[in-house]
Design a protein around this motif. Structure first.
Motif: not given
Length: 224
Positions: A177-189
């Motif tokens: 959903k975020l990708k389709e909305s053009g919103i950058k996201f950082v993922t924690h591991m």
């Protein structure tokens, strides 16, 4: 890669210098939130690695306004920041876990501060409702912005051990959903989770890349 000292990764600091031609600092804010795996909606006690402060020990004081917190953080960082602008980072607990009107109020209070260049919001993949997503899309269209998602591992069995409270499928759905909305996201591991070995860690990293994450934030396991 030459201009980044031949490192095999592109750091956030590198990005800031390329994008804004300067070193950019983040100021950590406390929006007064909790988490669904603390208040009983999903579970109690929180993730095993999360502190009483919601892993935001250096954030502002939640008893103060967002503006006051930013001003205090700027004063604390004055020797480093000087005339530079900053990213307002909502860090403690789950920063989309609330009424959308309240979210709008505090996000824009931060963005309206004259020293704030953009916004970063730390949250969980299971805490971005449709109305919240619309607000995030609105902010993303007008401001420099990214979301930070706590995944930690793709192994749902390990996720139960650390009391994460949601399955991998939720992360995959939200990242889509975020990708389709053009919103950058950082993922924690997290590296060093119970029972995980090298191959498990690499598989989590590969999954994060395939999900379209803008960046990866890597932590070592630390239980307070």
């Amino acid at each position: 890669m030459e201009k980044h000292n031949n490192r095999r990764f592109y750091s956030l600091n590198d990005f800031f210098k390329d994008e804004f031609k300067d070193k950019i600092f983040k100021v950590s804010l406390d929006g007064g939130f909790t988490c669904p795996n603390r208040d009983g909606k999903v579970a109690h006690g929180g993730c095993i690695f999360c502190s009483d402060a919601g892993s935001g020990e250096f954030a502002g004081n939640r008893r103060k306004s967002i503006t006051e917190q930013i001003d205090e953080q700027l004063e604390f960082l004055k020797d480093k920041v000087k005339d530079k602008k900053v990213i307002a980072y909502f860090q403690n607990f789950t920063n989309t876990y609330g009424d959308v009107d309240y979210l709008r109020e505090i996000y824009y209070e931060a963005l309206n501060h004259p020293k704030v260049l953009g916004l970063a919001i730390g949250t969980r993949p299971d805490c971005i409702e449709d109305d919240t997503l619309e607000l995030l899309k609105e902010i993303n269209e007008k401001h420099f912005f990214w979301i930070e998602l706590g995944l930690q591992t793709i192994d749902d069995k390990v996720a139960k051990i650390i009391n994460r409270g949601y399955p991998l499928s939720t992360y995959l759905e939200t990242s889509k959903k975020l990708k389709e909305s053009g919103i950058k996201f950082v993922t924690h591991m997290i590296v060093g989770l119970p029972t995980e070995e090298r191959e498990d860690i690499l598989n989590t990293a590969k999954c994060i890349v395939q999900s379209g994450a803008w960046g990866i934030k890597i932590h070592s396991l630390h239980i307070i």
